[in-house]
Each structure stands twice: as C-alpha cells, then as structure tokens.
Motif scaffolding. Structure first.
Motif, PDB file in Angstrom:
ATOM      1  N   ILE A 220      22.053  13.920  -2.347  1.00 61.31           N
ATOM      2  CA  ILE A 220      22.050  12.505  -1.976  1.00 61.31           C
ATOM      3  C   ILE A 220      22.300  11.681  -3.230  1.00 61.31           C
ATOM      4  CG2 ILE A 220      20.481  12.798  -0.014  1.00 61.31           C
ATOM      5  CD1 ILE A 220      18.204  11.775  -1.837  1.00 61.31           C
ATOM      6  N   ASP A 221      22.751  10.441  -3.029  1.00 57.38           N
ATOM      7  CA  ASP A 221      22.969   9.589  -4.204  1.00 57.38           C
ATOM      8  C   ASP A 221      21.701   8.836  -4.592  1.00 57.38           C
ATOM      9  OD1 ASP A 221      22.920   7.906  -2.035  1.00 57.38           O
ATOM     10  OD2 ASP A 221      24.805   6.882  -2.488  1.00 57.38           O
ATOM     11  N   SER A 222      20.837   8.591  -3.594  1.00 58.19           N
ATOM     12  CA  SER A 222      19.581   7.892  -3.898  1.00 58.19           C
ATOM     13  C   SER A 222      18.645   8.004  -2.701  1.00 58.19           C
ATOM     14  CB  SER A 222      19.832   6.412  -4.215  1.00 58.19           C
ATOM     15  OG  SER A 222      20.352   5.746  -3.074  1.00 58.19           O
ATOM     16  N   LEU A 223      17.369   7.752  -2.952  1.00 58.71           N
ATOM     17  CA  LEU A 223      16.383   7.668  -1.880  1.00 58.71           C
ATOM     18  C   LEU A 223      16.404   6.256  -1.296  1.00 58.71           C
ATOM     19  CD1 LEU A 223      13.439   9.416  -3.740  1.00 58.71           C
ATOM     20  CD2 LEU A 223      14.748  10.405  -1.848  1.00 58.71           C
ATOM     21  N   ASN A 224      16.036   6.137  -0.017  1.00 62.25           N
ATOM     22  CA  ASN A 224      15.977   4.772   0.503  1.00 62.25           C
ATOM     23  C   ASN A 224      14.750   4.057  -0.053  1.00 62.25           C
ATOM     24  OD1 ASN A 224      13.717   5.240   2.190  1.00 62.25           O
ATOM     25  ND2 ASN A 224      15.005   5.830   3.909  1.00 62.25           N
ATOM     26  N   LEU A 225      14.764   2.746   0.046  1.00 57.55           N
ATOM     27  CA  LEU A 225      13.769   1.921  -0.640  1.00 57.55           C
ATOM     28  C   LEU A 225      12.329   2.214  -0.213  1.00 57.55           C
ATOM     29  CD1 LEU A 225      13.106  -0.358  -2.606  1.00 57.55           C
ATOM     30  CD2 LEU A 225      13.624  -1.991  -0.770  1.00 57.55           C
ATOM     31  N   PRO A 226      12.016   2.298   1.086  1.00 56.71           N
ATOM     32  CA  PRO A 226      10.613   2.557   1.455  1.00 56.71           C
ATOM     33  C   PRO A 226      10.104   3.906   0.959  1.00 56.71           C
ATOM     34  CG  PRO A 226      11.836   1.723   3.336  1.00 56.71           C
ATOM     35  CD  PRO A 226      12.836   2.032   2.277  1.00 56.71           C
ATOM     36  N   ILE A 227      10.963   4.927   0.980  1.00 55.50           N
ATOM     37  CA  ILE A 227      10.528   6.245   0.504  1.00 55.50           C
ATOM     38  C   ILE A 227      10.300   6.215  -1.002  1.00 55.50           C
ATOM     39  CG2 ILE A 227      11.285   8.620   0.138  1.00 55.50           C
ATOM     40  CD1 ILE A 227      12.551   8.543   2.908  1.00 55.50           C
ATOM     41  N   ALA A 228      11.229   5.620  -1.739  1.00 55.28           N
ATOM     42  CA  ALA A 228      11.074   5.531  -3.190  1.00 55.28           C
ATOM     43  C   ALA A 228       9.810   4.747  -3.556  1.00 55.28           C
ATOM     44  CB  ALA A 228      12.306   4.866  -3.808  1.00 55.28           C
ATOM     45  N   THR A 229       9.566   3.652  -2.844  1.00 52.76           N
ATOM     46  CA  THR A 229       8.373   2.853  -3.123  1.00 52.76           C
ATOM     47  C   THR A 229       7.106   3.643  -2.812  1.00 52.76           C
ATOM     48  OG1 THR A 229       9.618   0.851  -2.554  1.00 52.76           O
ATOM     49  CG2 THR A 229       7.224   0.658  -2.683  1.00 52.76           C
ATOM     50  N   SER A 230       7.113   4.373  -1.705  1.00 52.51           N
ATOM     51  CA  SER A 230       5.938   5.159  -1.320  1.00 52.51           C
ATOM     52  C   SER A 230       5.656   6.266  -2.326  1.00 52.51           C
ATOM     53  CB  SER A 230       6.134   5.752   0.078  1.00 52.51           C
ATOM     54  OG  SER A 230       6.236   4.732   1.051  1.00 52.51           O
ATOM     55  N   ILE A 231       6.708   6.908  -2.817  1.00 51.05           N
ATOM     56  CA  ILE A 231       6.527   7.944  -3.844  1.00 51.05           C
ATOM     57  C   ILE A 231       5.940   7.317  -5.106  1.00 51.05           C
ATOM     58  CG2 ILE A 231       7.747   9.527  -5.396  1.00 51.05           C
ATOM     59  CD1 ILE A 231       9.696  10.073  -3.079  1.00 51.05           C
ATOM     60  N   GLY A 232       6.483   6.164  -5.492  1.00 51.07           N
ATOM     61  CA  GLY A 232       5.960   5.476  -6.670  1.00 51.07           C
ATOM     62  C   GLY A 232       4.510   5.085  -6.503  1.00 51.07           C
ATOM     63  N   LEU A 233       4.154   4.596  -5.333  1.00 50.12           N
ATOM     64  CA  LEU A 233       2.770   4.204  -5.067  1.00 50.12           C
ATOM     65  C   LEU A 233       1.835   5.405  -5.126  1.00 50.12           C
ATOM     66  CD1 LEU A 233       3.400   1.665  -2.182  1.00 50.12           C
ATOM     67  CD2 LEU A 233       2.171   1.155  -4.289  1.00 50.12           C
ATOM     68  N   TYR A 234       2.280   6.523  -4.589  1.00 51.27           N
ATOM     69  CA  TYR A 234       1.441   7.723  -4.639  1.00 51.27           C
ATOM     70  C   TYR A 234       1.193   8.152  -6.080  1.00 51.27           C
ATOM     71  CZ  TYR A 234       0.025  12.567  -4.589  1.00 51.27           C
ATOM     72  OH  TYR A 234      -0.651  13.732  -4.837  1.00 51.27           O
ATOM     73  N   GLU A 235       2.256   8.226  -6.865  1.00 47.07           N
ATOM     74  CA  GLU A 235       2.116   8.646  -8.262  1.00 47.07           C
ATOM     75  C   GLU A 235       1.228   7.687  -9.035  1.00 47.07           C
ATOM     76  OE1 GLU A 235       3.053  11.201 -10.153  1.00 47.07           O
ATOM     77  OE2 GLU A 235       3.912  12.305  -8.475  1.00 47.07           O
ATOM     78  N   ALA A 236       1.331   6.403  -8.725  1.00 46.15           N
ATOM     79  CA  ALA A 236       0.580   5.392  -9.475  1.00 46.15           C
ATOM     80  C   ALA A 236      -0.895   5.364  -9.101  1.00 46.15           C
ATOM     81  CB  ALA A 236       1.197   4.013  -9.248  1.00 46.15           C
ATOM     82  N   THR A 237      -1.227   5.822  -7.902  1.00 48.49           N
ATOM     83  CA  THR A 237      -2.600   5.671  -7.415  1.00 48.49           C
ATOM     84  C   THR A 237      -3.304   6.987  -7.137  1.00 48.49           C
ATOM     85  OG1 THR A 237      -1.892   5.519  -5.101  1.00 48.49           O
ATOM     86  CG2 THR A 237      -2.012   3.469  -6.346  1.00 48.49           C
ATOM     87  N   LYS A 238      -2.656   8.112  -7.346  1.00 48.04           N
ATOM     88  CA  LYS A 238      -3.235   9.398  -6.944  1.00 48.04           C
ATOM     89  C   LYS A 238      -4.541   9.731  -7.655  1.00 48.04           C
ATOM     90  CE  LYS A 238      -0.321  12.077 -10.121  1.00 48.04           C
ATOM     91  NZ  LYS A 238       0.768  13.115 -10.203  1.00 48.04           N
ATOM     92  N   ASP A 239      -4.777   9.110  -8.796  1.00 49.45           N
ATOM     93  CA  ASP A 239      -6.022   9.361  -9.523  1.00 49.45           C
ATOM     94  C   ASP A 239      -7.112   8.327  -9.241  1.00 49.45           C
ATOM     95  OD1 ASP A 239      -4.941  11.630 -10.754  1.00 49.45           O
ATOM     96  OD2 ASP A 239      -4.069  10.422 -12.362  1.00 49.45           O
ATOM     97  N   GLY A 240      -6.850   7.425  -8.295  1.00 51.89           N
ATOM     98  CA  GLY A 240      -7.868   6.406  -8.036  1.00 51.89           C
ATOM     99  C   GLY A 240      -7.464   5.331  -7.065  1.00 51.89           C
ATOM    100  N   PHE A 241      -6.289   5.464  -6.434  1.00 49.67           N
ATOM    101  CA  PHE A 241      -5.837   4.505  -5.435  1.00 49.67           C
ATOM    102  C   PHE A 241      -5.876   3.072  -5.921  1.00 49.67           C
ATOM    103  CE2 PHE A 241      -4.846   7.205  -1.967  1.00 49.67           C
ATOM    104  CZ  PHE A 241      -5.678   8.307  -2.102  1.00 49.67           C
ATOM    105  N   GLY A 242      -5.231   2.863  -7.096  1.00 51.71           N
ATOM    106  CA  GLY A 242      -5.004   1.509  -7.583  1.00 51.71           C
ATOM    107  C   GLY A 242      -6.184   0.831  -8.219  1.00 51.71           C
ATOM    108  N   GLU A 243      -7.281   1.574  -8.457  1.00 53.56           N
ATOM    109  CA  GLU A 243      -8.454   0.945  -9.066  1.00 53.56           C
ATOM    110  C   GLU A 243      -8.172   0.541 -10.508  1.00 53.56           C
ATOM    111  OE1 GLU A 243     -11.671   3.648  -8.648  1.00 53.56           O
ATOM    112  OE2 GLU A 243     -11.736   3.474  -6.464  1.00 53.56           O
TER     113      GLU A 243
END
Length: 243
Positions: A220-243
């Motif tokens: 693929i050339d790129s991920l769609n926006l909601p999937i890319a955002t969701s992956i980013g959110l998971y990586e950013a919050t996996k150690d504490g869910f945004g605390e």
C-alpha cells in the motif's frame, strides 16, 4: 424549534440513533434540548432509560415520525436527540490530537471515537476542516463526541502559540518522517499531528517537533487517516492511556 435538515450555520444539531443519543443524554445532558421517538420504537430497556433521563432533566420527549422522515431515512433509527451547539476549550496541560484540514465526516467520527477510547479527549482542528457537529460525524463517533473537547484554529501557528504552547511535544505523522513510530518514545503532554486524508501534512511539518512514520509493507502507499491516528494513539498511550 422546527425540525429541519442540518446546516453548518444552525445553532442545533442532531444525534441519530438510540446509542448515539444515549451518549449525550448520559454524558452531556445539558446540551440536549429535545428527544424524538419513532412510533415503531417499542417498549425496551433503552426506551425506559431515555424516558427516565428526559423526565429527570425536564427534556421534552415526543413521538414524532415526521422528524425521522426529515432527518434520517435509516430503518434502524428510532431515536433522535436535538443538541444545542456548544463551545469548549482544550486542556493545555493534556495531550492532544491535532487534525490539519480533515475533510471526511466518517473519518472524523472514527478518530473521535478512537481518541475517546484511548483517553485523549482534546482535539484541535486546523481550518479548513470538517464540521464536528455534522450529524454524520456524531453518528460515526457513536456519540463519543460528547466525551471530548474540540476547538478550531485558523492556522497551525495559532494553535502552536496558544493551546499548543508550553512544555509540549509535537509528533507530526508523515510518510517520510525521520523516525519510526515504534522506535519513538512519545513524551507527554504530546500533540499527535495528522494531515488531510488526500494530501497528508505539508512539507513544512518536517521541521516541527519529531516527525514520525508508521512502517508498513509496499503493498500500500499509505494507511488511511483513522487507522494511522488509532495506531498513533495506541503507541502514545499504551503505558498509561494518556495520563
């Protein structure tokens, strides 16, 4: 207030569906000005809950099949909540999602739902951008719009100098980002910056904070926006869910 098809300049909007309407009745009941029920919405636990909340909150609740003919042609829509539009301010100490010129209502709703799910409840929208009060956005979010704060800005610079100021870490998501997302330690409070569905972020964002990219195959050339955002959110919050 008369029921009419939604326009951006209106002072009210609509939640279409029982689940979506219940989110606003439970989370932000002060914004609900009217609830319409379809005559085919038979007795159920959900209906009883809606009637109870409306009674307690003094929210008018009427059977009005005409409202459904005007606002929704979906056969499975039996509840509509009329919402008075409201404004909100972002929490400057919290982490943010920043959407630069988002253009698709369904994508915006999915991102809102993901952001709420991962505990990042502040979203900045850089104009031009989709109307978050559009009933299509609210329905795609499954009512999660009630759980977030969102604010529009005329430019990236406006956001950066106001609610994006202070000890904040910027992470633009770009196809040619200098670091891989899974190798990046995302510091809080963060701003995950996502571009338009078709064009991505302008090249100037390569100089903003720490540009990152999500590694994937060449299939693929790129991920769609909601999937890319969701992956980013998971990586950013996996150690504490945004605390």
């Amino acid at each position: 207030m008369a029921v009419k098809r939604y326009k951006k300049e209106d002072i009210v909007t609509y939640c279409l569906g029982a689940t979506v309407s219940m989110e606003y009745l439970n989370i932000r009941p002060e914004a609900v000005t009217q609830v319409y029920l379809h005559s085919a919405f038979y007795e159920s636990e959900t209906k009883e809950k809606i009637l109870k909340i409306c009674k307690e909150r003094h929210i008018p609740c009427d059977v009005n099949d005409k409202a459904f003919q005007i606002l929704s042609q979906k056969e499975n829509c039996f509840v509509i909540a009329m919402i008075k539009k409201y404004t909100s301010e972002l929490d400057r100490d919290a982490s943010h999602v920043v959407l630069v010129n988002p253009g698709n209502s369904g994508n915006a709703g999915t991102i809102i739902r993901s952001a709420a799910g991962f505990g990042v409840t502040d979203i900045a929208i850089i104009r031009p951008g989709v109307d978050f009060f559009d009933p299509k956005v609210i329905r795609a979010s499954m009512g999660a719009l009630a759980r977030i704060r969102f604010k529009y800005y005329d430019s990236w610079e406006e956001y950066e100098k106001t609610d994006g100021a202070g000890n904040r870490h910027f992470y633009p998501f770009m196809l040619d980002g200098s670091t891989l997302l899974h190798e990046t330690k995302i510091e809080k409070p963060f701003s995950l910056i996502m571009g338009n569905e078709a064009t991505g972020l302008p090249a100037s964002f390569a100089k903003v904070g720490c540009p990152v990219r999500i590694e994937h195959t060449n299939n693929i050339d790129s991920l769609n926006l909601p999937i890319a955002t969701s992956i980013g959110l998971y990586e950013a919050t996996k150690d504490g869910f945004g605390e």
